[in-house]
Design a protein around this motif. Structure first.
Motif, PDB file in Angstrom:
ATOM      1  N   ARG A 118      37.295  37.414  53.407  1.00 59.46           N
ATOM      2  CA  ARG A 118      36.561  38.575  53.627  1.00 59.46           C
ATOM      3  C   ARG A 118      35.451  38.489  54.403  1.00 59.46           C
ATOM      4  O   ARG A 118      35.215  39.425  55.313  1.00 59.46           O
ATOM      5  N   LEU A 119      34.713  37.195  54.279  1.00 57.46           N
ATOM      6  CA  LEU A 119      33.547  37.022  54.822  1.00 57.46           C
ATOM      7  C   LEU A 119      34.030  36.674  56.491  1.00 57.46           C
ATOM      8  O   LEU A 119      33.230  37.282  57.260  1.00 57.46           O
ATOM      9  N   GLU A 120      35.073  36.143  56.779  1.00 59.93           N
ATOM     10  CA  GLU A 120      35.345  35.919  58.218  1.00 59.93           C
ATOM     11  C   GLU A 120      35.686  37.335  58.961  1.00 59.93           C
ATOM     12  O   GLU A 120      35.608  37.684  59.847  1.00 59.93           O
ATOM     13  N   LEU A 121      36.606  38.167  58.018  1.00 64.29           N
ATOM     14  CA  LEU A 121      36.757  39.543  58.534  1.00 64.29           C
ATOM     15  C   LEU A 121      35.610  40.223  58.834  1.00 64.29           C
ATOM     16  O   LEU A 121      35.495  40.746  60.068  1.00 64.29           O
ATOM     17  N   GLU A 122      34.661  40.283  57.832  1.00 71.57           N
ATOM     18  CA  GLU A 122      33.237  41.190  58.390  1.00 71.57           C
ATOM     19  C   GLU A 122      32.546  40.272  59.436  1.00 71.57           C
ATOM     20  O   GLU A 122      31.862  40.799  60.288  1.00 71.57           O
ATOM     21  N   PHE A 123      32.743  38.775  59.548  1.00 72.35           N
ATOM     22  CA  PHE A 123      31.966  38.289  60.625  1.00 72.35           C
ATOM     23  C   PHE A 123      32.645  38.752  61.983  1.00 72.35           C
ATOM     24  O   PHE A 123      32.129  38.938  63.036  1.00 72.35           O
ATOM     25  N   ARG A 124      33.973  38.916  61.914  1.00 73.19           N
ATOM     26  CA  ARG A 124      34.475  39.328  63.242  1.00 73.19           C
ATOM     27  C   ARG A 124      34.347  40.615  63.489  1.00 73.19           C
ATOM     28  O   ARG A 124      34.094  41.173  64.786  1.00 73.19           O
ATOM     29  N   GLN A 125      34.015  41.733  62.436  1.00 71.65           N
ATOM     30  CA  GLN A 125      33.761  42.989  62.644  1.00 71.65           C
ATOM     31  C   GLN A 125      32.346  42.873  63.233  1.00 71.65           C
ATOM     32  O   GLN A 125      32.087  43.789  64.213  1.00 71.65           O
ATOM     33  N   VAL A 126      31.533  42.090  62.754  1.00 70.72           N
ATOM     34  CA  VAL A 126      30.158  42.186  63.212  1.00 70.72           C
ATOM     35  C   VAL A 126      30.032  41.727  64.914  1.00 70.72           C
ATOM     36  O   VAL A 126      29.361  42.470  65.669  1.00 70.72           O
ATOM     37  N   GLU A 127      30.831  40.580  65.175  1.00 74.81           N
ATOM     38  CA  GLU A 127      30.945  40.016  66.460  1.00 74.81           C
ATOM     39  C   GLU A 127      31.269  41.221  67.420  1.00 74.81           C
ATOM     40  O   GLU A 127      30.958  41.464  68.502  1.00 74.81           O
ATOM     41  N   ALA A 128      32.492  42.184  66.955  1.00 79.37           N
ATOM     42  CA  ALA A 128      33.044  43.207  67.697  1.00 79.37           C
ATOM     43  C   ALA A 128      31.976  44.223  68.070  1.00 79.37           C
ATOM     44  O   ALA A 128      31.834  44.783  69.142  1.00 79.37           O
TER      45      ALA A 128
END
Length: 134
Positions: A118-128
């Motif tokens: 979940r954190l990795e998904l959120e981190f990717r969303q932040v980067e996008a």
């Protein structure tokens, strides 16, 4: 007169030490004031801390550093109205709250796989979001 000057000197020293301490506080934990750069640096730092193997002796130090960075980031940007409404900020805060809660409640346990994903998904969303400027 001598008493007045010593009091004035003490006041000047306290103020200068206080201002120096406040200015150095955020930069010691990697907060520069540039929201985009600070957010990306924090994401990378947290990824590194999460991905360390449990047997690694540096794991505990990395977790402590991650908690300090989370606190500095939150303290610096919490009241910044320029970033408070951004998608990247709200997603980042969600991720930070989840990770900080895990570190507080389970300090000796590794981050569970479900939370890592979940954190990795959120981190990717932040980067996008940051790449789009939102």
């Amino acid at each position: 007169m001598k008493r007045f000057l010593s009091g004035l000197l003490a006041l000047v020293m306290v103020v200068s030490i206080g201002l120096t301490g406040c200015a150095a506080g955020d930069s010691a934990n990697g907060i520069s004031g540039n929201y985009q750069a600070d957010t990306l640096a924090l994401v990378n730092s947290l990824r590194d801390a999460i991905m360390l193997p449990d047997a690694d002796p540096a794991k505990r130090a990395a977790q402590a550093e991650a908690r300090a960075k989370i606190n500095s980031y939150a303290a610096h940007y919490r009241r910044d109205t320029r970033v408070a409404g951004l998608n990247s900020y709200t997603t980042m805060r969600t991720a930070l709250n989840s990770l900080a809660a895990h570190y507080s409640n389970y300090p000796n346990r590794p981050v569970p796989d479900k939370l890592q994903k979940r954190l990795e998904l959120e981190f990717r969303q932040v980067e996008a979001s940051l790449s789009r400027g939102v």
